[in-house]
Design a protein around this motif. Structure first.
Motif, PDB file in Angstrom:
ATOM      1  N   PRO A 662       2.676  72.042  42.219  1.00  0.00           N
ATOM      2  CA  PRO A 662       4.025  71.647  42.630  1.00  0.00           C
ATOM      3  C   PRO A 662       5.024  72.808  42.640  1.00  0.00           C
ATOM      4  CG  PRO A 662       3.196  70.207  40.895  1.00  0.00           C
ATOM      5  CD  PRO A 662       2.193  71.299  41.053  1.00  0.00           C
ATOM      6  N   LEU A 669      10.675  66.476  49.656  1.00  0.00           N
ATOM      7  CA  LEU A 669      10.381  65.101  49.238  1.00  0.00           C
ATOM      8  C   LEU A 669      11.080  64.096  50.158  1.00  0.00           C
ATOM      9  CD1 LEU A 669      10.590  65.583  45.377  1.00  0.00           C
ATOM     10  CD2 LEU A 669       8.563  65.620  46.835  1.00  0.00           C
ATOM     11  N   ALA A 673       5.335  62.711  50.378  1.00  0.00           N
ATOM     12  CA  ALA A 673       5.156  62.255  48.998  1.00  0.00           C
ATOM     13  C   ALA A 673       3.950  62.952  48.398  1.00  0.00           C
ATOM     14  CB  ALA A 673       4.946  60.749  48.982  1.00  0.00           C
ATOM     15  N   THR A 674       3.930  63.044  47.083  1.00  0.00           N
ATOM     16  CA  THR A 674       2.774  63.586  46.358  1.00  0.00           C
ATOM     17  C   THR A 674       2.434  62.593  45.247  1.00  0.00           C
ATOM     18  OG1 THR A 674       4.078  64.641  44.656  1.00  0.00           O
ATOM     19  CG2 THR A 674       3.690  65.935  46.648  1.00  0.00           C
ATOM     20  N   ASP A 676       2.254  63.139  42.088  1.00  0.00           N
ATOM     21  CA  ASP A 676       3.183  63.312  40.961  1.00  0.00           C
ATOM     22  C   ASP A 676       4.520  62.638  41.231  1.00  0.00           C
ATOM     23  OD1 ASP A 676       1.810  65.022  38.978  1.00  0.00           O
ATOM     24  OD2 ASP A 676       1.677  66.402  40.648  1.00  0.00           O
ATOM     25  N   SER A 677       5.021  62.793  42.470  1.00  0.00           N
ATOM     26  CA  SER A 677       6.341  62.208  42.755  1.00  0.00           C
ATOM     27  C   SER A 677       6.245  60.683  42.752  1.00  0.00           C
ATOM     28  CB  SER A 677       6.904  62.748  44.072  1.00  0.00           C
ATOM     29  OG  SER A 677       6.132  62.312  45.152  1.00  0.00           O
ATOM     30  N   THR A 697      16.788  59.337  45.781  1.00  0.00           N
ATOM     31  CA  THR A 697      16.654  60.568  45.006  1.00  0.00           C
ATOM     32  C   THR A 697      17.551  61.636  45.613  1.00  0.00           C
ATOM     33  OG1 THR A 697      14.403  59.987  44.431  1.00  0.00           O
ATOM     34  CG2 THR A 697      14.963  62.299  44.273  1.00  0.00           C
ATOM     35  N   LEU A 859      17.650  67.475  40.580  1.00  0.00           N
ATOM     36  CA  LEU A 859      17.246  66.082  40.728  1.00  0.00           C
ATOM     37  C   LEU A 859      18.403  65.157  40.383  1.00  0.00           C
ATOM     38  CD1 LEU A 859      14.719  64.265  41.149  1.00  0.00           C
ATOM     39  CD2 LEU A 859      14.380  64.326  38.695  1.00  0.00           C
ATOM     40  N   GLU A 884      10.030  68.439  43.010  1.00  0.00           N
ATOM     41  CA  GLU A 884       8.902  67.817  42.332  1.00  0.00           C
ATOM     42  C   GLU A 884       8.746  68.326  40.897  1.00  0.00           C
ATOM     43  OE1 GLU A 884       5.191  68.357  44.306  1.00  0.00           O
ATOM     44  OE2 GLU A 884       4.209  66.805  43.124  1.00  0.00           O
ATOM     45  N   GLN A 887      11.099  66.547  38.817  1.00  0.00           N
ATOM     46  CA  GLN A 887      10.632  65.164  38.607  1.00  0.00           C
ATOM     47  C   GLN A 887       9.571  65.105  37.514  1.00  0.00           C
ATOM     48  OE1 GLN A 887       9.240  63.842  42.478  1.00  0.00           O
ATOM     49  NE2 GLN A 887      11.169  62.806  42.876  1.00  0.00           N
ATOM     50  N   HIS A 891       9.894  63.066  34.128  1.00  0.00           N
ATOM     51  CA  HIS A 891       8.908  62.026  33.814  1.00  0.00           C
ATOM     52  C   HIS A 891       8.399  62.206  32.378  1.00  0.00           C
ATOM     53  CE1 HIS A 891       5.097  59.747  35.414  1.00  0.00           C
ATOM     54  NE2 HIS A 891       5.673  59.137  34.406  1.00  0.00           N
TER      55      HIS A 891
END
Ligand SMILES: Cc1ncc(COP(=O)(O)O)c(C=O)c1O
Length: 1007
Positions: A662, A669, A673-674, A676-677, A697, A859, A884, A887, A891
């Motif tokens: 990432p 984004l 999308a990934t 992780d996201s 976001t 973010l 990301e 993010q 998280h």
């Protein structure tokens, strides 16, 4: 620390699922570098499953492309999906012009593995609290490239729109008259999607509903006589002129040197600062570092702009200017460092212009009457098609043709390449573009046909360790394969085999020797150029790949790859961290490509090699992800950076995450999308603030407000007044955030829009506050009000929203259909002690319409209820829509915070601020909640003195309103520290008399 065991269990189960799906930090890299691949019928089953998880229940707008991207496999120009088999596309717009070396940027890989990111990868340092060397280095680099007279660099969090907002703020402060509210922009312009920058974007359709009294752009045709006339008539109303040297979103319109010089001269003649928007064109895109300088402008102050903005390849927003920025904002330092690394190799893009031009002209010749107006500068090129019909027929085929690009304006197709594009990639792209042009009228052209499927065959060779019988053939092959100055002696190879490992590949049927590979610890090669100067010499964790040879007959059959892979497997099994090696530059591109596909980066380019002036690339293949270092030395006590780094500078739990993909392959984004996201968004879904069911976001704190206002205005287009509170804070970079934040402590002319700030209920009581709102509604009409924005805990003031006030305000707002937004920056992420959100501590019947949360980094999250949600795709986006890496960190913070028992630290902090207030005497007040507390003192001077004294003793406190100190510790702070050393330093600082030299403030840096 959830009070509901069932909810805690659900979060635990979600975490178990997510961890099972996530790559282990040490997992082997599998980059796909060699070709476009399209699965049979374009089937993307894994991507589809991930996207279903993302869109479930309309949590977010359906605006991502159908491929979910694997950042760990994407490399160079190739963007690889998570599917098996993957879809591999040529990204011919380089993530909306944000990448200049494609995916897995080698400089970023090197930085990650050689310690350059150590201070900013695991957590984001707060650059408003302590000096950040990476930002100083970045500023110095950019100023070295800047047009004459631009002596200051400042950084903003989100991107291009914020950079332009900051530039407009500086222009207004230093322009002819700070009371003016109009700027001049040009027809076709695009400057971003915050309120003011959108206001300066010429397309009325894009601006619809966001025109806001208090700011206005005067649009002028791209013609000097028109400009002269406009300035003559309206010059006295304006405070700045803003122009893009190449109008990208407007259709890749290359403005001429004469025109831009005329703009410079006329704006100066009218005393108006000129802002050059190089958000899309800077950082070597044109072949020169800035487009402006490519045109031969800017080498003297006469032809230089007053301000120049960058973003995209810069990693964040950058403003270069004649004036210093006195209002710095926190930024994501890892994004700045990525930008700096991209800046360092920006010049490499220049070499592509000639080969692109050649191929573009051939394309025009191939399609006369269809393809017109070819234009190219550096890595940016475009052409026109006759109308929107052909444009759409082209764009709709892009995935089926194996590439990604965008259109601009009615007719233009545009491309943004990067320095990683080799001539073979260019040929491949142009062949694909040509096919797409030939198939514009073909109704089946959008259907994906299988392409580039790997050959599956059983292994026809075996790989094993060398034995004595192999030597004669090994040496014969060595001597056949290399010219004498490159071939290794038997003695050298035998020593290598004895110290490390030697593997041979043989045909299983014929027994023929196909190739071999030799490697030994780096330290074994004191005299080989490359290993001799390796920074990791002596550490004992690098295996040096001394020789890889494949016989002529066996080339192109996967033997080399298999040998190298086996060598890496051996190195990993034997505890090595890196495999390094050398490749001759130019001669061994397939070897270099092989190494790169296994995750290699160039550690060094060596000159004067092979007995002549040839160059060798000394590469390094990392076998593990970088891991957080142990804390180094005493850190002092940081009670200031808790928003940016909720678990301090190096949380141990970050070691569980693979961050290389990432970080080195940053995606938009907004478009992609990934895994992780999506996992992060799923976590947010599990902790949605009550009443909300959707989310957007953003890339910063300020963008939270701008996006919320635009979202609400889609349903309330006539509304023009946003309402905030005295002492409030929503950011200070964009005009809207400045207009809703208390101006105390900021420079003159802070607000742009005349928006009211109500007295805070904590000061005047709920009743008086509601009465003030009622009077406002009475005066302007409810329909004029965009929304009411109130912090649960005031980030600068410490004022706390009570349940009574929240309910009373909410009652009045809902009676008039006015949306009510709460801001959770100082209370969210478990900081309030009430749960995930400060809201959890308020009366359960209080349900705001929006919840805005800035969790630090690049973010922001807007949570919103169904009433105000707008699910239309691509309406509320910016280039990045977050980051990301930010993010992933957030998280992990949420997971760790949920497990913590915050009570003891909250009590200790409460005791501390109360004791400090008593010590400070009359006029001192405590505020805040949970682990966000404030201490307001008798005045700004006292606050400044206490803050400086604490800093001198290693205790960092943040500053809110001028008289207010903020205590924002890491969530896992030890209560004993608050009761022990922190208390001593703070009470000393409050109690001690004078005697401290405030001029001698220390600059604290993260170790
Ligand atoms: C010239 C120009 N200015 C500003 C912007 C806005 O940048 P961001 O999306 O990073 O806010 C863009 C984005 O495409 C742009 O092309």
């Amino acid at each position: 620390m959830s009070r509901d065991p069932q909810h805690s269990r659900a979060l635990e189960l979600l975490e178990i699922l997510h961890r099972e799906e996530s790559p282990a930090p040490g997992a082997p890299v599998r980059r796909e570098t060699s070709r476009v691949r399209i699965p049979k019928q374009g089937a993307l089953p894994q991507s589809a499953a991930w996207l279903e998880r993302l869109y479930h229940g309309e949590l977010v707008p359906r605006e991502r492309k159908p491929q979910v991207i694997d950042t760990r496999r994407s490399c160079g120009p190739y963007m690889v999906s998570v599917d098996e088999p993957p879809m591999v596309l040529l990204d011919a717009c380089s993530q909306i012009a944000t990448l200049n070396e494609g995916f897995a940027n080698p400089g970023i890989l090197q930085g990650l593995h050689e310690g350059r990111f150590d201070r900013c990868l695991w957590a984001n340092p707060d650059n408003t609290i302590a000096a950040v060397p990476e930002l100083d280095e970045y500023a110095a680099f950019l100023l070295g490239q800047a047009p004459a007279g631009l002596a200051h660099a400042s950084f903003v969090c989100a991107g291009g729109a914020e950079a332009n907002e900051k530039a407009l703020r500086l222009a207004r402060l230093h322009g002819p008259d700070p009371a003016r509210r109009r700027v001049l922009a040009f027809d076709g312009s695009f400057h971003g999607r915050t309120l003011v920058t959108l206001g300066a974007t010429s397309n009325p359709a894009k601006r619809k509903g966001v025109d806001m009294p208090g700011f206005e752009a005067v649009f002028c045709p791209r013609d000097l006589s028109a400009l002269e006339a406009t300035l003559r008539e309206r010059g006295d109303e304006l405070y700045a002129v803003i122009v893009e040297p190449m109008m990208a979103e407007g259709g890749d319109i290359h403005l001429t040197r004469e025109f831009l010089l005329g703009v410079r001269e006329l704006s100066r003649a009218h005393g108006l600062p000129l802002i050059v928007d190089e958000v899309q064109t800077g950082f070597g895109t044109s072949g020169s570092f800035f487009w402006w300088t490519k045109l031969g402008l800017g080498d003297s102050p006469e032809t230089a702009p007053d301000l120049l903005t960058c973003a995209k390849k810069a990693g964040l927003g950058v403003v270069l200017s004649r004036w210093a920025d006195e209002e710095p904002a926190p930024v994501n330092v890892a994004s700045a460092l990525r930008g700096l690394i991209q800046a360092e190799t920006a010049h490499l893009q220049a070499a592509l212009e000639a080969p692109i031009r050649e191929r573009l002209h051939l394309l025009v010749a191939e399609f006369p009457g269809l393809v017109s107006e070819p234009r190219v500068a550096g890595t940016a090129f475009a052409f026109d098609l006759p109308s929107a019909r052909e444009r759409d027929a082209f764009i709709n085929q892009r995935f089926a043709r194996g590439f990604m690009t965008y259109h601009a304006g009615e007719q233009t197709i545009r491309f943004r390449l990067g320095a990683c594009w080799e001539l073979a990639h260019l040929d491949d792209l142009f062949a694909r573009v040509s096919t797409a042009l030939r198939r514009l009228d073909d109704p089946t052209a959008q259907t994906c046909a299988r392409e580039g499927a790997p050959h599956r065959r059983t292994r026809w060779f075996e790989i094993r360790e060398i034995s004595e019988d192999d030597w004669a053939e090994v040496m014969a092959l060595e001597q056949r394969a290399y010219e004498p100055e490159r071939s290794d002696s038997e003695e050298f190879l035998r020593e290598t085999a004895a110290a490390g490992v030697a593997l041979v590949a043989r045909d299983v049927e014929t027994g023929e020797l196909l190739g071999f590979v030799f490697a030994a610890p780096l330290e074994h090669y004191p005299d080989v150029s490359g290993p001799d100067g390796d920074r990791f010499r002596g550490v004992g964790h690098t295996l040096y790949a001394a020789d890889l040879t494949v016989s002529d007959q066996a080339r192109g059959n996967g033997v080399g790859r298999a040998l190298k892979t086996e060598q890496i497997r051996w190195a990993r099994a034997n505890g090595y961290t890196f495999v390094s090696g050398r490749n001759r530059v130019g001669l061994t591109t397939s070897m270099a490509g092989l190494a790169r596909s296994l995750g290699a980066y160039t550690a060094k380019v060596l000159d004067n090699q092979y007995g002549g002036d040839a160059q060798a690339e000394y590469y390094r293949i990392p076998l593990r992800s970088p891991a957080p270092l142990e804390q180094q030395g005493p850190h002092g006590h940081d009670l200031a950076s808790g928003v940016q780094a909720p678990f301090g500078p190096r949380p141990a739990f970050m070691a569980t995450r693979e961050l290389v993909g990432p970080t080195a392959s940053r995606l938009n984004l907004s478009n992609w999308a990934t895994p992780d996201s999506i996992q992060f968004i799923e976590h947010l879904r599990a902790i949605l603030p009550r009443g909300t069911g959707h989310l957007y976001t953003t890339s910063s704190r300020d963008e939270l407000l701008d996006k919320s206002l635009r979202c609400i205005k889609m349903t309330r287009p006539a509304a023009t007044i946003a309402v905030g509170f005295e002492g409030g804070y929503l950011g200070h970079t964009t005009a809207s955030a400045r207009s809703l934040s208390d101006p105390a402590g900021f420079g003159p002319g802070f607000a742009m829009f005349d928006w009211p700030l109500l007295p805070h209920p904590a000061d005047v009581g709920a009743e008086a506050c509601v009465a003030a709102l009622a009077a406002l509604i009475e005066a302007h009409g409810a329909d004029a009000v965009i929304g009411l924005f109130v912090e649960v805990v005031g980030e600068r003031s410490g004022k706390v929203l009570s349940s009574a006030a929240a309910l009373a305000l909410s009652k009045l707002c809902s009676a008039h259909g006015i949306p009510l937004a709460v801001v959770e920056t100082a209370s969210g992420g478990y900081r309030s002690g009430a749960g995930a959100w400060g809201l959890d501590g308020l009366d359960p019947s209080f349900c705001p319409n929006l919840v805005l949360w800035y969790p630090g980094g690049q973010l922001g999250q807007i949570f919103i209820d169904s009433r105000w949600w707008v699910g239309t795709p691509l309406m509320l986006i910016s280039t990045w829509d977050g980051d990301e890496l930010s993010q992933i960190r957030t998280h992990e913070h949420l997971r760790a915070a949920h497990r913590l028992e915050l009570g003891p630290a909250i009590n200790a902090l409460d005791d501390l601020v109360r004791e400090a207030a008593t010590a400070a005497g009359d006029g001192a007040r405590v505020g805040g909640q949970g682990l966000y507390r404030t201490l307001s003192l008798a005045g700004a001077e006292q606050a400044e003195t206490v803050q400086a004294r604490c800093r001198a003793k290693g205790l960092l406190l943040a500053r809110g309103l001028p008289d207010t100190l903020c205590f924002v510790p890491a969530l896992d702070i030890a209560p004993a520290a608050l009761r022990g050393p922190v208390r001593t330093i703070l009470l000393d600082a409050i109690g001690a008399g004078s005697g401290l030299d405030l001029g001698a403030r220390e600059r604290h840096e993260y170790a």
